[in-house]
Design an enzyme around this catalytic site. Sequence first.
Site, PDB file in Angstrom:
ATOM      1  CB  CYS A   5      -1.043  -0.001   1.177  1.00 30.64           C
ATOM      2  SG  CYS A   5      -1.900  -1.293   1.382  1.00 30.64           S
ATOM      3  N   GLY A  34      -1.167   0.524  -5.107  1.00 29.39           N
ATOM      4  CA  GLY A  34      -2.307   0.039  -4.770  1.00 29.39           C
ATOM      5  C   GLY A  34      -3.352   0.568  -5.687  1.00 29.39           C
ATOM      6  CG  ASN A 108       3.100  -0.002   3.056  1.00 33.15           C
ATOM      7  OD1 ASN A 108       4.265   0.255   2.486  1.00 33.15           O
ATOM      8  ND2 ASN A 108       2.493  -1.348   2.578  1.00 33.15           N
ATOM      9  N   GLY A 109       1.799  -2.301   5.236  1.00 35.47           N
ATOM     10  CA  GLY A 109       2.479  -3.273   5.853  1.00 35.47           C
ATOM     11  C   GLY A 109       1.617  -4.692   6.281  1.00 35.47           C
ATOM     12  CB  CYS A 243      10.931  -4.727   1.802  1.00 30.03           C
ATOM     13  SG  CYS A 243      10.405  -5.570   0.539  1.00 30.03           S
ATOM     14  CE1 TYR A 249       6.273  -5.510 -10.452  1.00 31.94           C
ATOM     15  CE2 TYR A 249       5.360  -5.347  -8.261  1.00 31.94           C
ATOM     16  CZ  TYR A 249       5.263  -5.426  -9.680  1.00 31.94           C
ATOM     17  OH  TYR A 249       3.899  -5.236 -10.016  1.00 31.94           O
ATOM     18  CB  SER A 290       8.574  -4.534 -13.552  1.00 37.73           C
ATOM     19  OG  SER A 290       8.157  -5.829 -14.438  1.00 37.73           O
ATOM     20  CG  ASP A 352       9.738  -9.281 -15.809  1.00 38.68           C
ATOM     21  OD1 ASP A 352       9.686  -8.160 -15.414  1.00 38.68           O
ATOM     22  OD2 ASP A 352       8.769 -10.105 -15.910  1.00 38.68           O
ATOM     23  CG  ASP A 353      10.013  -7.563 -11.419  1.00 36.30           C
ATOM     24  OD1 ASP A 353       9.450  -7.315 -12.623  1.00 36.30           O
ATOM     25  OD2 ASP A 353       9.523  -8.115 -10.420  1.00 36.30           O
ATOM     26  CB  CYS A 389       6.178 -11.880   1.214  1.00 36.32           C
ATOM     27  SG  CYS A 389       6.287 -10.078   2.247  1.00 36.32           S
ATOM     28  CB  CYS A 440      13.415  -8.147   5.036  1.00 35.73           C
ATOM     29  SG  CYS A 440      12.195  -9.628   4.888  1.00 35.73           S
ATOM     30  CB  CYS A 443      10.638 -13.375  -1.066  1.00 33.07           C
ATOM     31  SG  CYS A 443      11.309 -12.095  -1.482  1.00 33.07           S
TER      32      CYS A 443
HETATM   33  P1  AMP Z   1       4.534 -14.811 -12.531  1.00 40.44           P
HETATM   34  O1  AMP Z   1       3.487 -14.446 -13.964  1.00 40.44           O
HETATM   35  O2  AMP Z   1       3.605 -15.381 -11.504  1.00 40.44           O
HETATM   36  O3  AMP Z   1       5.789 -15.312 -12.467  1.00 40.44           O
HETATM   37  O4  AMP Z   1       4.797 -13.220 -12.170  1.00 40.44           O
HETATM   38  C1  AMP Z   1       5.876 -12.601 -12.534  1.00 40.44           C
HETATM   39  C2  AMP Z   1       5.618 -11.033 -12.970  1.00 40.44           C
HETATM   40  O5  AMP Z   1       4.746 -10.528 -11.988  1.00 40.44           O
HETATM   41  C3  AMP Z   1       6.708 -10.402 -13.373  1.00 40.44           C
HETATM   42  O6  AMP Z   1       6.624  -9.789 -14.627  1.00 40.44           O
HETATM   43  C4  AMP Z   1       6.711  -9.219 -12.200  1.00 40.44           C
HETATM   44  O7  AMP Z   1       7.071  -7.959 -12.636  1.00 40.44           O
HETATM   45  C5  AMP Z   1       5.412  -9.169 -11.667  1.00 40.44           C
HETATM   46  N1  AMP Z   1       5.335  -9.210 -10.147  1.00 40.44           N
HETATM   47  C6  AMP Z   1       6.252  -9.496  -9.154  1.00 40.44           C
HETATM   48  N2  AMP Z   1       5.845  -9.263  -8.193  1.00 40.44           N
HETATM   49  C7  AMP Z   1       4.488  -8.543  -8.161  1.00 40.44           C
HETATM   50  C8  AMP Z   1       3.499  -8.363  -7.275  1.00 40.44           C
HETATM   51  N3  AMP Z   1       4.103  -8.473  -5.759  1.00 40.44           N
HETATM   52  N4  AMP Z   1       2.289  -7.975  -7.843  1.00 40.44           N
HETATM   53  C9  AMP Z   1       2.216  -7.873  -8.983  1.00 40.44           C
HETATM   54  N5  AMP Z   1       2.975  -8.394  -9.763  1.00 40.44           N
HETATM   55  C10 AMP Z   1       4.079  -8.590  -9.571  1.00 40.44           C
END
Ligand code: AMP
Length: 476
Positions: A5, A34, A108-109, A243, A249, A290, A352-353, A389, A440, A443
Site C-alpha cells: 500500500c 495499490g 502499509n505493511g 524489504c 519491483y 518492471s 524482467d524483475d 512473504c 529482509c 522471499c
Molecule cells: P508470474 O507470472 O507469477 O511469474 O509473476 C511474475 C510477474 O509479476 C513479473 O512480470 C513481475 O514484474 C510481476 N510481479 C512481481 N511481483 C509482483 C507483485 N507483488 N504484484 C504484482 N506483480 C508482480
Amino acid sequence: MHDACGVVGISFNETGNNVAKSIYYALYALQHRGQEAAGISVHDGKAIRTHRGMGLVSEVFDDAQIALLRGQVGIGHVRYPTSGRSCIENSQPLLVKFKDGAIAIAHNGNLVNSCQLRENLELAGDIFYSTSDTEVIAHLFVKELLRYDLQEAVRALMRKIVGSYSLVFLWGDTVLAVRDPLGIKPLCIGEIDSGIMVASESAAIDTLNGRLIRDVMPGELVVIRHGEMKSYQLSRLPHPAHCIFEYIYFARPDSIMDGRLIYEVRVNIGANLAKEHPANADTVTPIPDSGITLAVGYHQYSGISYRECLMKNRYIGRTFIMPDQSMRETAVRLKMNTIRPNIEGHKLVLVDDSIVRGTTSRRIVDMVRKAGAEKVHVRIGSPPIMAPCYLGIDMASREELIAAFKTVAGVEAVINADSLGYVSHKGLVDAVGIPKENLCMGCLTGLYPVEIPGEKCMAAQTKLSEYIVKATEDIT
Ligand code: AMP
C-alpha cells in the site's frame, strides 16, 4: 500477486491551504502501490472527515469530494490488500472514535501476529467491523492512549504488534508517523511549501514540488503539528531489515529509499546480471514496465543494443470487461502487443524483475517466439523467489512459487527459454548497496527478520520487544 500500500500525511502551517488536494496529488504519485481502493481523511478544525472508495484515485475523488474535505492537515491511503478481504470496509484511512476523540489510520505493511491479537481482543469483548489488521492496530493504540501519554502509548503498541508497519495517524490536528523497528516498509519525510509531509515514497514529495528531508528511521515516531516536526526514537535495533522487493519491483525508479535512488539500484542490478549471465544476442529488451531499468543496465554493461519489443496497455482498469474463454487471445494481446520488426530474426535477451509462478515469462516467451524471435534468453533481476512473504507483499503461497520446487533448468524448461539466468544474491545486494544484514530477503532465502510460526528467523532480531523497552531512556 498483490502490491503493497501507499500512505501520505500532510500538515500545513498556515490556514487557507487545501490539504485534501495536495494529498490527492500525492496519492496519484503512489498509485502504483495499490489500485484497489483510495481514501483521504482531513481534520477541519473540529472533526475528522473521511472519504474512501474502491478503485483508482481518479475514480474515488472528484472536485466536489475534494471541496468537501476542508482543512490544513490530513492523511491518505491507496490500498492493495495484503491482509483482509477486498471490500470497502477494509479500505483506509480507518476512522475510529473513542472516549477522547477520533483517530484516522493509514497502514502499509502486514502484522504477523494480528490473528492472535485480534482473538485476544475479541475474547475481551472488542467488536470488529473489518477483517484488516489495521483495525487491530486501532484498537490496541486507543487502549494505550487511554493509559499513557503519546510516546509511551506508541512504545506500548510497538511492543505488541509484530511485523511490518509504516503507519500514518491523524489524531486531532496532528499527524503521527511511525515506522516499525526493522524499517521493513518505506516511509520518508519531506518539506513542502508551508508544511511538512510524510509519504511511502519520495516521488510523492517531488510531485508536490517538495524536498526530501530524510527517511523516517526504523522505530521512530514523528509528530507533525501546524507544519512543525518533532521526532522520538522509540527503539534501536542493531540491524534494520528493509524489504528487498521494494528495490527490485515495487518502488518507482524516481524514488529515493533509505538513501538509494531506485533507478540507480536497478541499473546496477541489470549490469550485474549481464556480468553474471552474458548471452549471445543482438537485442536487449524489457518486459514492460518492471523490466525497463534493469534492461538499461544489462544493455549498458553488455553493449548489446537496447530495443523495445513489447508494448503494454497501461489503461486496463477495474471496470475492464474480461473477454470470455473464446477471446482469451484477445485479452492477452490487449494487455501486451509485440513490435514485430524488432523481434523477427533477432536473438533476444528478455529482461524482467522476477518470476513468481512463471506464467508471465512463459506467456511472453511464447509471444516473442510467435513474432519470429530466433533465440530467447531470459534474464531476471532477482534471485529465485522460493518462499512466501509474510511482511507486506502478497507473493503467492509456497506451493505456487515455481522456484520453490524447480531448479533453474526446470524453470527454464517450463518457460520455454533458450537460457535462463537469475542475478545472484551477492549481485543483488551489491547493486542495492545496503549490507545484507540490513535487508529482509525472506522471499529469496526463507529466512525472516521476525518470528513466523513454521519458518526460520534471523536470530539477532527475534527479541524485538526487548529493544523497544531498552530504548525507554533513549528518547530524543
Ligand atoms: P508470474 O507470472 O507469477 O511469474 O509473476 C511474475 C510477474 O509479476 C513479473 O512480470 C513481475 O514484474 C510481476 N510481479 C512481481 N511481483 C509482483 C507483485 N507483488 N504484484 C504484482 N506483480 C508482480
